[in-house]
Design an enzyme around this catalytic site. Structure first.
Site, PDB file in Angstrom:
ATOM      1  N   ASP A  20       1.605  -3.823  -9.368  1.00 53.36           N
ATOM      2  CA  ASP A  20       1.309  -5.152  -9.895  1.00 53.36           C
ATOM      3  C   ASP A  20       1.638  -5.238 -11.380  1.00 53.36           C
ATOM      4  O   ASP A  20       2.257  -6.192 -11.854  1.00 53.36           O
ATOM      5  CB  ASP A  20      -0.175  -5.491  -9.697  1.00 53.36           C
ATOM      6  CG  ASP A  20      -0.586  -5.442  -8.238  1.00 53.36           C
ATOM      7  OD1 ASP A  20       0.303  -5.273  -7.382  1.00 53.36           O
ATOM      8  OD2 ASP A  20      -1.787  -5.558  -7.964  1.00 53.36           O
ATOM      9  N   SER A  47      -5.268 -10.150 -12.268  1.00 55.04           N
ATOM     10  CA  SER A  47      -5.837  -9.052 -13.073  1.00 55.04           C
ATOM     11  C   SER A  47      -4.732  -8.261 -13.766  1.00 55.04           C
ATOM     12  O   SER A  47      -4.819  -7.977 -14.955  1.00 55.04           O
ATOM     13  CB  SER A  47      -6.722  -8.142 -12.223  1.00 55.04           C
ATOM     14  OG  SER A  47      -6.001  -7.500 -11.204  1.00 55.04           O
ATOM     15  N   HIS A  81       0.836  -1.216   0.000  1.00 54.98           N
ATOM     16  CA  HIS A  81       0.000   0.000   0.000  1.00 54.98           C
ATOM     17  C   HIS A  81       0.868   1.263   0.000  1.00 54.98           C
ATOM     18  O   HIS A  81       0.470   2.300   0.522  1.00 54.98           O
ATOM     19  CB  HIS A  81      -0.975   0.010   1.196  1.00 54.98           C
ATOM     20  CG  HIS A  81      -2.071  -1.013   1.050  1.00 54.98           C
ATOM     21  ND1 HIS A  81      -3.245  -0.757   0.363  1.00 54.98           N
ATOM     22  CD2 HIS A  81      -2.147  -2.289   1.472  1.00 54.98           C
ATOM     23  CE1 HIS A  81      -4.007  -1.848   0.400  1.00 54.98           C
ATOM     24  NE2 HIS A  81      -3.364  -2.784   1.056  1.00 54.98           N
TER      25      HIS A  81
HETATM   26  P1  ADP Z   1      -6.171 -10.796  -8.335  1.00 52.49           P
HETATM   27  O1  ADP Z   1      -5.608 -10.594  -6.987  1.00 52.49           O
HETATM   28  O2  ADP Z   1      -5.944 -12.195  -8.823  1.00 52.49           O
HETATM   29  O3  ADP Z   1      -5.704  -9.754  -9.294  1.00 52.49           O
HETATM   30  P2  ADP Z   1      -8.673  -9.523  -8.872  1.00 52.49           P
HETATM   31  O4  ADP Z   1     -10.003  -9.627  -8.228  1.00 52.49           O
HETATM   32  O5  ADP Z   1      -8.011  -8.205  -8.918  1.00 52.49           O
HETATM   33  O6  ADP Z   1      -7.747 -10.625  -8.163  1.00 52.49           O
HETATM   34  O7  ADP Z   1      -8.760 -10.024 -10.366  1.00 52.49           O
HETATM   35  C1  ADP Z   1      -9.377 -11.265 -10.667  1.00 52.49           C
HETATM   36  C2  ADP Z   1     -10.275 -11.068 -11.871  1.00 52.49           C
HETATM   37  O8  ADP Z   1      -9.455 -10.928 -13.056  1.00 52.49           O
HETATM   38  C3  ADP Z   1     -11.144 -12.265 -12.146  1.00 52.49           C
HETATM   39  O9  ADP Z   1     -12.329 -12.206 -11.399  1.00 52.49           O
HETATM   40  C4  ADP Z   1     -11.398 -12.124 -13.634  1.00 52.49           C
HETATM   41  O10 ADP Z   1     -12.400 -11.149 -13.868  1.00 52.49           O
HETATM   42  C5  ADP Z   1     -10.088 -11.546 -14.144  1.00 52.49           C
HETATM   43  N1  ADP Z   1      -9.193 -12.591 -14.658  1.00 52.49           N
HETATM   44  C6  ADP Z   1      -7.942 -12.867 -14.254  1.00 52.49           C
HETATM   45  N2  ADP Z   1      -7.401 -13.884 -14.971  1.00 52.49           N
HETATM   46  C7  ADP Z   1      -8.332 -14.263 -15.869  1.00 52.49           C
HETATM   47  C8  ADP Z   1      -8.395 -15.262 -16.911  1.00 52.49           C
HETATM   48  N3  ADP Z   1      -7.369 -16.079 -17.171  1.00 52.49           N
HETATM   49  N4  ADP Z   1      -9.540 -15.342 -17.628  1.00 52.49           N
HETATM   50  C9  ADP Z   1     -10.577 -14.526 -17.381  1.00 52.49           C
HETATM   51  N5  ADP Z   1     -10.576 -13.581 -16.435  1.00 52.49           N
HETATM   52  C10 ADP Z   1      -9.489 -13.445 -15.671  1.00 52.49           C
HETATM   53 MG    MG Z   2      -6.010  -7.648  -9.046  1.00 45.55          MG
END
Ligand code: ADP
Ligand code: MG
Length: 408
Positions: free
Chosen positions: A190, A145, A38
């Site tokens: 990230d 993401s 953060h």
């Molecule tokens: P993280 O900590 O993994 O970034 P987030 O909630 O920020 O968690 O992001 C996760 C979201 O990113 C999923 O709910 C989806 O919408 C998207 N996402 C990530 N990887 C994929 C993938 N391979 N296919 C489709 N959507 C994905």
């Molecule tokens: Mg994320």
């Protein structure tokens, strides 16, 4: 799935969905942050490394203006949109509210990247077909993401030959997609780690200037262990945005109260001593604790990188522990499940440091564990966690991997 099998599967599924072969296969990793949590939206330093797991894409240019998205992780049909569809807002129109095309629609991430490319003047001459597959555990805070965004940017750069788009541009455009298009006010960490990671190294990044250096992860007889709590509390993204605005408030109070003429562009620009001398201007105890975390976490990160470089892994571990305590009590982005993993983890002999990593409210911890203690660590902590919460924590011994790259 791993390596060749994974890519074979991706290519085969691409052919089944779209016919024929992809023009290219691309990869962008997830990340784990070792320390500096953060701080990235507070103009401070971070110290993440890219992982060897991440997101893959098989993609092919089209002659017409259609875009087709599909993901092997999402069991749904292909999503189609025309480059000329006003919902893509490629003319730069639209407010933050109407930009997101629908909450929880995963295609907002890649659409946001197309939007960020258009905003930077890199307009796509035609559409494309893409199939994604990711092997980052879902919702674990290892930044699937950001990897999806950076991957999409890399794919666009390669398919449509935008040679001037650098790795740092991929990170910035990915962040813009997430901030503006998805509505998640994340910092640059990230996407930067995913785009710019280097094998066996962590990245010491000044998020204020985007200056960075690589630091070899010389952990001697220790390993990085990521523990997935398997919990993600609902408020993660709204609380994240709240923390960000609390820090902005604290900063503007300090700026307004500044008598010396010193510029305070961010909380990360203050040393703990400078903050101490000014903090009485902040009356609200909550804002005070938030600002305290941002300032001290930045100082800890700078010191931790020095400690690592000088081979003092124990000091590095102490700073990781202090980081967690600050995130738990001052920044309040931890949760009971994660606190149990950290508290119980610290009791295990051979654990050099352990803390929550990522945005918070669940997700993962990151620990530095002596190699000979990795097995007992996973076993004992897994057992305690199961008894307490009935959940099977997952443990990954991770290596720092290479940033986003073309595979074929
Ligand atoms: P993280 O900590 O993994 O970034 P987030 O909630 O920020 O968690 O992001 C996760 C979201 O990113 C999923 O709910 C989806 O919408 C998207 N996402 C990530 N990887 C994929 C993938 N391979 N296919 C489709 N959507 C994905
Ligand atoms: Mg994320």
């Amino acid at each position: 799935m791993k390596g060749k099998e994974l890519i074979g599967n991706l290519e085969q599924t691409f052919s089944q969905l779209y016919g024929g072969k992809a023009d290219g296969i691309f990869f962008a990793p997830g990340r784990v942050n070792l320390i500096g949590e953060h701080t990235d939206y507070n103009g401070g330093h971070v110290f993440p490394c890219a992982l060897t797991i991440g997101s893959y894409a098989a993609a092919r240019k089209r002659e017409d203006r259609m875009i087709r998205f599909a993901s092997m992780n999402i069991r749904s049909e292909v999503t189609e949109i025309s480059l000329d569809d006003p919902a893509l807002h490629l003319d730069g129109s639209g407010t933050r509210e109407d930009l997101a095309l629908g909450a929880n629609d995963w295609t907002n991430y890649p659409k946001g990247v197309i939007w960020a490319f258009a905003k930077a003047g890199d307009r796509l001459p035609s559409g494309f077909d893409v199939l994604y597959y990711g092997n980052i555990p879902a919702g674990s805070g290892l930044s699937s993401s950001a990897s999806l965004e950076v991957l999409t940017g890399l794919m666009l750069r390669e398919l449509f030959a935008f040679p001037k788009v650098s790795g740092v541009d991929l990170a910035i455009r990915g962040q813009q997609a997430e901030n503006i298009y998805v509505g998640m006010n994340c910092g640059i960490m990230d996407q930067f780690a995913s785009a710019m990671g280097k094998e066996a190294n962590a990245i010491f990044l000044d998020t204020n200037t985007l200056e960075y250096t690589y630091a070899p992860l010389l952990l001697k007889d220790a390993k990085i262990v990521v523990t997935n709590s398997k919990v993600k509390h609902q408020l993660a993204s709204s609380d994240y945005n709240t923390r960000r605005s609390e820090c902005e408030k604290a900063l503007s109070i300090l700026q307004a109260a500044e008598k010396s003429g010193k510029e305070i562009p961010s909380l990360g620009s203050l040393t703990p001593e400078e903050f101490e001398a000014r903090k009485s201007a902040i009356d609200d105890p909550v804002l005070l604790r938030r600002a305290m975390h941002a300032v001290c976490e930045n100082a800890r990160t700078i010191e931790a990188v020095d400690a690592l470089k000088s081979g003092d892994i124990h000091r590095f571990g102490e700073l990781m522990n202090a980081s967690h305590d600050s995130l738990q009590y001052d920044y309040e982005v931890s949760c009971p499940e994660i606190d149990v993993l950290v508290e119980e983890g610290r009791k295990i002999s051979g654990v050099i440091g352990t803390r929550i990593t990522g945005g918070g409210f669940g997700g993962c911890t990151v620990s530095i564990v002596r190699t000979d203690a990795v097995e007992p660590f996973c076993e004992r902590l897994g057992k305690i966690y199961k008894e307490k919460y009935g959940l099977d924590a997952e443990f990954y011994v991770v290596d720092a991997g290479e940033g986003a790259h073309r595979i074929s």
